[in-house]
Write a protein that holds these residues in place. Structure first.
Motif, PDB file in Angstrom:
ATOM      1  N   ALA A 195      46.121  47.700  23.736  1.00  0.00           N
ATOM      2  CA  ALA A 195      46.524  48.666  22.719  1.00  0.00           C
ATOM      3  C   ALA A 195      48.041  48.657  22.658  1.00  0.00           C
ATOM      4  O   ALA A 195      48.715  48.137  23.564  1.00  0.00           O
ATOM      5  CB  ALA A 195      46.002  50.059  23.073  1.00  0.00           C
ATOM      6  N   PRO A 196      48.649  49.200  21.598  1.00  0.00           N
ATOM      7  CA  PRO A 196      50.108  49.212  21.520  1.00  0.00           C
ATOM      8  C   PRO A 196      50.775  49.909  22.693  1.00  0.00           C
ATOM      9  O   PRO A 196      51.937  49.611  23.003  1.00  0.00           O
ATOM     10  CB  PRO A 196      50.374  49.952  20.203  1.00  0.00           C
ATOM     11  N   TRP A 197      50.073  50.839  23.329  1.00  0.00           N
ATOM     12  CA  TRP A 197      50.682  51.608  24.415  1.00  0.00           C
ATOM     13  C   TRP A 197      50.348  51.074  25.810  1.00  0.00           C
ATOM     14  O   TRP A 197      50.816  51.589  26.819  1.00  0.00           O
ATOM     15  CB  TRP A 197      50.229  53.062  24.348  1.00  0.00           C
ATOM     16  N   GLY A 198      49.496  50.008  25.916  1.00  0.00           N
ATOM     17  CA  GLY A 198      49.176  49.497  27.234  1.00  0.00           C
ATOM     18  C   GLY A 198      48.110  48.423  27.196  1.00  0.00           C
ATOM     19  O   GLY A 198      47.635  48.014  26.124  1.00  0.00           O
ATOM     20  N   PHE A 199      47.723  47.968  28.379  1.00  0.00           N
ATOM     21  CA  PHE A 199      46.697  46.933  28.483  1.00  0.00           C
ATOM     22  C   PHE A 199      45.937  47.108  29.799  1.00  0.00           C
ATOM     23  O   PHE A 199      46.432  47.710  30.766  1.00  0.00           O
ATOM     24  CB  PHE A 199      47.309  45.532  28.430  1.00  0.00           C
ATOM     25  N   LEU A 200      44.716  46.570  29.848  1.00  0.00           N
ATOM     26  CA  LEU A 200      43.895  46.558  31.052  1.00  0.00           C
ATOM     27  C   LEU A 200      43.022  45.317  30.993  1.00  0.00           C
ATOM     28  O   LEU A 200      42.317  45.089  29.999  1.00  0.00           O
ATOM     29  CB  LEU A 200      43.026  47.801  31.159  1.00  0.00           C
ATOM     30  N   THR A 201      43.067  44.516  32.050  1.00  0.00           N
ATOM     31  CA  THR A 201      42.255  43.312  32.134  1.00  0.00           C
ATOM     32  C   THR A 201      41.464  43.337  33.429  1.00  0.00           C
ATOM     33  O   THR A 201      42.051  43.386  34.525  1.00  0.00           O
ATOM     34  CB  THR A 201      43.121  42.049  32.087  1.00  0.00           C
ATOM     35  N   LEU A 202      40.143  43.310  33.318  1.00  0.00           N
ATOM     36  CA  LEU A 202      39.250  43.234  34.465  1.00  0.00           C
ATOM     37  C   LEU A 202      38.701  41.816  34.545  1.00  0.00           C
ATOM     38  O   LEU A 202      38.313  41.230  33.527  1.00  0.00           O
ATOM     39  CB  LEU A 202      38.107  44.240  34.319  1.00  0.00           C
ATOM     40  N   ALA A 203      38.679  41.248  35.739  1.00  0.00           N
ATOM     41  CA  ALA A 203      38.256  39.856  35.893  1.00  0.00           C
ATOM     42  C   ALA A 203      37.504  39.675  37.203  1.00  0.00           C
ATOM     43  O   ALA A 203      37.729  40.397  38.178  1.00  0.00           O
ATOM     44  CB  ALA A 203      39.461  38.917  35.832  1.00  0.00           C
ATOM     45  N   GLY A 204      36.615  38.719  37.194  1.00  0.00           N
ATOM     46  CA  GLY A 204      35.891  38.351  38.398  1.00  0.00           C
ATOM     47  C   GLY A 204      35.575  36.870  38.358  1.00  0.00           C
ATOM     48  O   GLY A 204      35.498  36.260  37.283  1.00  0.00           O
ATOM     49  N   GLY A 205      35.440  36.261  39.520  1.00  0.00           N
ATOM     50  CA  GLY A 205      35.179  34.829  39.542  1.00  0.00           C
ATOM     51  C   GLY A 205      34.667  34.371  40.890  1.00  0.00           C
ATOM     52  O   GLY A 205      34.530  35.149  41.851  1.00  0.00           O
ATOM     53  N   PHE A 206      34.368  33.075  40.937  1.00  0.00           N
ATOM     54  CA  PHE A 206      33.845  32.453  42.153  1.00  0.00           C
ATOM     55  C   PHE A 206      34.498  31.097  42.306  1.00  0.00           C
ATOM     56  O   PHE A 206      34.600  30.328  41.330  1.00  0.00           O
ATOM     57  CB  PHE A 206      32.328  32.304  42.046  1.00  0.00           C
ATOM     58  N   ARG A 207      34.968  30.798  43.516  1.00  0.00           N
ATOM     59  CA  ARG A 207      35.665  29.549  43.788  1.00  0.00           C
ATOM     60  C   ARG A 207      34.873  28.732  44.807  1.00  0.00           C
ATOM     61  O   ARG A 207      34.701  29.146  45.958  1.00  0.00           O
ATOM     62  CB  ARG A 207      37.073  29.827  44.315  1.00  0.00           C
ATOM     63  N   SER A 215      39.639  41.264  40.199  1.00  0.00           N
ATOM     64  CA  SER A 215      40.983  41.796  39.970  1.00  0.00           C
ATOM     65  C   SER A 215      40.970  42.768  38.815  1.00  0.00           C
ATOM     66  O   SER A 215      40.096  42.733  37.937  1.00  0.00           O
ATOM     67  CB  SER A 215      41.977  40.669  39.691  1.00  0.00           C
ATOM     68  N   ALA A 216      41.955  43.660  38.830  1.00  0.00           N
ATOM     69  CA  ALA A 216      42.193  44.603  37.732  1.00  0.00           C
ATOM     70  C   ALA A 216      43.692  44.681  37.521  1.00  0.00           C
ATOM     71  O   ALA A 216      44.454  44.970  38.468  1.00  0.00           O
ATOM     72  CB  ALA A 216      41.626  45.978  38.058  1.00  0.00           C
ATOM     73  N   HIS A 217      44.125  44.391  36.299  1.00  0.00           N
ATOM     74  CA  HIS A 217      45.547  44.350  35.982  1.00  0.00           C
ATOM     75  C   HIS A 217      45.791  45.244  34.772  1.00  0.00           C
ATOM     76  O   HIS A 217      45.214  45.018  33.703  1.00  0.00           O
ATOM     77  CB  HIS A 217      45.981  42.916  35.670  1.00  0.00           C
ATOM     78  N   GLY A 218      46.611  46.276  34.958  1.00  0.00           N
ATOM     79  CA  GLY A 218      46.866  47.220  33.874  1.00  0.00           C
ATOM     80  C   GLY A 218      48.320  47.607  33.809  1.00  0.00           C
ATOM     81  O   GLY A 218      49.062  47.546  34.801  1.00  0.00           O
ATOM     82  N   GLY A 219      48.745  48.016  32.621  1.00  0.00           N
ATOM     83  CA  GLY A 219      50.124  48.440  32.446  1.00  0.00           C
ATOM     84  C   GLY A 219      50.282  49.346  31.246  1.00  0.00           C
ATOM     85  O   GLY A 219      49.417  49.398  30.362  1.00  0.00           O
ATOM     86  N   GLN A 232      53.331  48.579  35.818  1.00  0.00           N
ATOM     87  CA  GLN A 232      52.059  47.877  35.858  1.00  0.00           C
ATOM     88  C   GLN A 232      51.532  47.808  37.282  1.00  0.00           C
ATOM     89  O   GLN A 232      52.299  47.828  38.255  1.00  0.00           O
ATOM     90  CB  GLN A 232      52.169  46.478  35.263  1.00  0.00           C
ATOM     91  N   LEU A 233      50.200  47.752  37.380  1.00  0.00           N
ATOM     92  CA  LEU A 233      49.496  47.658  38.659  1.00  0.00           C
ATOM     93  C   LEU A 233      48.565  46.452  38.609  1.00  0.00           C
ATOM     94  O   LEU A 233      47.964  46.155  37.565  1.00  0.00           O
ATOM     95  CB  LEU A 233      48.682  48.919  38.939  1.00  0.00           C
ATOM     96  N   PHE A 234      48.449  45.771  39.735  1.00  0.00           N
ATOM     97  CA  PHE A 234      47.553  44.619  39.824  1.00  0.00           C
ATOM     98  C   PHE A 234      46.819  44.694  41.162  1.00  0.00           C
ATOM     99  O   PHE A 234      47.422  44.526  42.226  1.00  0.00           O
ATOM    100  CB  PHE A 234      48.350  43.323  39.721  1.00  0.00           C
ATOM    101  N   TYR A 235      45.512  44.979  41.080  1.00  0.00           N
ATOM    102  CA  TYR A 235      44.699  45.009  42.296  1.00  0.00           C
ATOM    103  C   TYR A 235      43.930  43.702  42.408  1.00  0.00           C
ATOM    104  O   TYR A 235      43.308  43.235  41.444  1.00  0.00           O
ATOM    105  CB  TYR A 235      43.710  46.171  42.289  1.00  0.00           C
ATOM    106  N   LEU A 236      43.959  43.116  43.597  1.00  0.00           N
ATOM    107  CA  LEU A 236      43.284  41.844  43.844  1.00  0.00           C
ATOM    108  C   LEU A 236      42.467  41.926  45.116  1.00  0.00           C
ATOM    109  O   LEU A 236      42.967  42.334  46.173  1.00  0.00           O
ATOM    110  CB  LEU A 236      44.322  40.712  43.978  1.00  0.00           C
ATOM    111  N   TYR A 237      41.192  41.550  44.983  1.00  0.00           N
ATOM    112  CA  TYR A 237      40.342  41.387  46.160  1.00  0.00           C
ATOM    113  C   TYR A 237      39.823  39.959  46.172  1.00  0.00           C
ATOM    114  O   TYR A 237      39.261  39.467  45.193  1.00  0.00           O
ATOM    115  CB  TYR A 237      39.152  42.346  46.156  1.00  0.00           C
ATOM    116  N   GLN A 238      40.049  39.283  47.270  1.00  0.00           N
ATOM    117  CA  GLN A 238      39.595  37.900  47.418  1.00  0.00           C
ATOM    118  C   GLN A 238      39.014  37.731  48.817  1.00  0.00           C
ATOM    119  O   GLN A 238      39.643  38.095  49.811  1.00  0.00           O
ATOM    120  CB  GLN A 238      40.757  36.924  47.197  1.00  0.00           C
ATOM    121  N   GLU A 239      37.814  37.194  48.882  1.00  0.00           N
ATOM    122  CA  GLU A 239      37.109  37.082  50.150  1.00  0.00           C
ATOM    123  C   GLU A 239      37.831  36.155  51.126  1.00  0.00           C
ATOM    124  O   GLU A 239      38.578  35.258  50.717  1.00  0.00           O
ATOM    125  CB  GLU A 239      35.687  36.563  49.916  1.00  0.00           C
TER     126      GLU A 239
END
Length: 615
Positions: A291-303, A328-332, A353-360
């Motif tokens: 949105a013009p006032w911010g963003f939020l991206t949620l992501a998940g994956g497997f390596r 991960s969750a990245h928002g600002g 902005q905040l970026f949370y990352l969890y990786q096994e």
């Protein structure tokens, strides 16, 4: 050229005049007198030069240099205008203390590609025997460490630079090879090949269409430093990435890679001797919201990564696998306000902005290190999903990155006057994956170092930049870099910089300038000083005479050339004198001096030389 009086054959370059004989044949003059403001500069009974924009084969002005190691170094280029879309340049070269050689370059352009082939040879170098220069050899003989006679060795270089586009397909070749690791230090080159710690040989083909990207490439290196272990070669690597859409705003992607790593491992043991194949698959799903006032991206994956290794110790599995999940969750947010500073209307933004990352976590001690390295920590690394480069190490993570950026922007033009950022990482768990296998105290800290960066354009011609990494645990600056530049055009440049990095024991200052002192005269110089060794890494100074139709430069240079960049206290300084002459509109070559200025004076852009003439 601008022809002023068509009837009598007078031609003019700026304020200078060239008088040309009337009976020129096929647009080529028979003799010429060059006058600067009516005063004859020189006369030649026979000179050939183009009187149109067409290229013409012929000799170009020679390059002349002198150094205490090589003596006089002269090369006289000859330009060959072979066809509208390809040409060549030959450079006979004589180095008084080494011998005679030849360099050459062939360029070809077509509707889909641009290719340059380069080569150089100097036979029987009187100062090099393939391993030692003559002074070192004689010193070792005097000390009784070696026995024998000094036998000169041939020195050579060849290179290919190619890029092409055919529809959705792109091709690229960058290949350079030299006879020995000291080639660039001793001989350099007038060709478009730069000196590096290692020479990359790389060829690739890319295909991109819609959400599909594919690449097949191969890569190897020739080391020019004193490292005894060769880097791994990719022979070959195949990559594929596809990105598609799902219902709603969801997106998905699949990345796949196959690569074969190999190198000379005869003298290596343990995992350092490992060679083999690596397969990597990485599906991901993303939910981007903006949105013009911010963003939020949620992501998940497997390596998923699997190996097929050879030459590994018996205690290590030859076909290991690794599986890691991540989320991960990245928002600002974007805030802005209007303000006035120094009488100028501006918009200031505040962008947290905040970026949370969890990786096994996965045990990776028995995996090889084909292409993994530790990344240098900085502000940009706060928002990455792996603290290592490559795929042989994927860092475990349970962390939150916090960062904030502010900008000052002109609301009418959109020009950014200042950008400043600050951030750090908060760790909820210790990091267990390392390159060396053992966990250090740094991996057990609850926060990272503070990282900051700044860039500003305080006026139309002034710019400032800087980065800082501060370790609050040890209360010390891990890294700092700062620079200020004034540049109004290519002849008005001043740079002042400072760089310090504790991890690499770097502590250096750098001052460079290119500045006119009168209408026709300008000075140029650089002083790059290493505080640790107390020595000047590179220093040069010169003067330029620049008139409407010709330019002359004279430069003295003293520099330390250490391929590894270490032990500067023990490196013997090289000294040299360079001369460049360019007649504008006629001819000119002096790529050595141009490369020194371009590399040493930030912001300097070399001027393109014109074609040659015969005299």
């Amino acid at each position: 050229f601008t022809r002023c009086e068509p009837g009598n054959g007078n031609w003019r370059i700026g304020a200078s005049q060239i008088e040309v004989e009337q009976d020129s044949v096929f647009g080529v003059a028979r003799h010429a007198v060059v006058r600067v403001r009516g005063v004859p500069v020189f006369y030649t009974p026979r000179i050939r030069f183009p009187v149109t924009d067409d290229r013409q084969s012929g000799w170009m002005f020679p390059n002349l240099a002198y150094s205490d190691e090589d003596g006089t170094d002269v090369s006289v280029p000859y330009y060959l205008n072979l066809a509208p879309n390809y040409d060549a340049t030959l450079l006979p070269r004589y180095v008084s203390r080494r011998g005679a050689g030849l360099e050459g370059e062939f360029r070809h352009m077509s509707g889909w590609q641009d290719t340059t082939l380069s080569g150089a040879i100097l036979g029987d170098d009187d100062l090099y025997n393939g391993t030692y220069d003559r002074d070192d050899f004689e010193a070792l003989v005097d000390d009784g460490e070696i026995v024998g006679e000094f036998v000169p060795e041939d020195r050579w270089l060849y290179a290919m630079d190619h890029s092409g586009v055919i529809g959705n397909v792109q091709t690229r070749v960058d290949y350079t090879a030299v006879s020995d690791r000291d080639y660039f230090r001793d001989l350099g080159s007038d060709l478009g090949v730069s000196s590096r710690i290692e020479l990359e040989r790389r060829g690739e083909i890319q295909y991109a269409s819609g959400g599909l990207f594919m690449r097949v490439w191969a890569q190897r290196f020739q080391r020019l430093d004193e490292a005894r272990v060769d880097p791994y070669q990719r022979l070959p690597e195949v990559e594929m990435t596809y990105t598609g859409s799902l219902p709603g705003p969801l997106e998905w992607s699949l990345g796949a890679e196959f690569v074969t790593f190999t190198r000379d491992n005869d003298d290596l043991t343990g995992l350092g001797a490992a060679v083999g194949d690596r397969v990597h698959l990485e599906p991901r799903i993303r939910l981007p919201l903006a949105a013009p006032w911010g963003f939020l991206t949620l992501a998940g994956g497997f390596r998923h990564t699997s190996y097929d290794l050879s030459d590994v110790p018996t205690t290590v599995e030859a076909k290991p696998e690794r599986n890691i999940g991540l989320g991960s969750a990245h928002g600002g947010l974007f805030f802005e306000r209007d303000l006035t500073l120094f009488g100028k209307d501006l918009v200031q933004t505040l962008e947290p902005q905040l970026f949370y990352l969890y990786q096994e976590y996965a045990d990776q001690q028995d995996l090889p290190l084909f292409d993994a390295t530790q990344l240098t920590f900085g502000y940009g690394q706060l928002f990455r999903d792996n603290r290592f480069s490559g795929l042989d190490r994927i860092g475990d993570a349970n962390q939150l990155s916090t960062g904030v950026t502010t900008r000052f922007i002109d609301p009418r033009s959109g020009r950014e006057y200042l950008r400043a950022s600050l951030g750090e990482i908060v760790y909820f768990d210790d990091r267990r994956v390392t390159l060396g296998g053992s966990v250090t105290a740094e991996e057990e800290r609850t926060t990272s170092a503070l990282a900051a960066e700044m860039a500003a354009r305080v006026a139309s011609d002034w710019s400032i930049s800087g980065t800082v990494v501060w370790d609050k645990y040890d209360n010390r600056t891990e890294e700092v870099a700062a620079g200020i530049q004034y540049r109004s055009d290519n002849r008005h440049i001043v740079n002042l910089g400072y760089r310090k990095r504790l991890a690499n024991d770097i502590d250096q200052t750098d001052l460079s300038v290119y500045w006119p002192i009168t209408r026709h005269f300008a000075v140029m110089g650089r002083w790059n000083y290493d505080v640790v060794s107390g020595r000047t890494i590179e220093g040069f100074g010169g003067i330029e005479y620049n008139d409407c139709c010709w330019r002359l430069r004279l430069m003295a240079r003293r520099f330390l050339d250490s391929p590894t960049g270490r032990n500067l206290e023990d490196v013997e300084a090289d000294e040299g004198i360079f001369l460049q002459v360019v007649f504008k509109g006629l001819a000119g070559l002096g790529s050595k001096m141009e490369s020194v200025l371009q590399r040493g004076i930030k912001g300097y852009r070399p001027e393109t030389a014109t074609n040659g003439f015969t005299y």
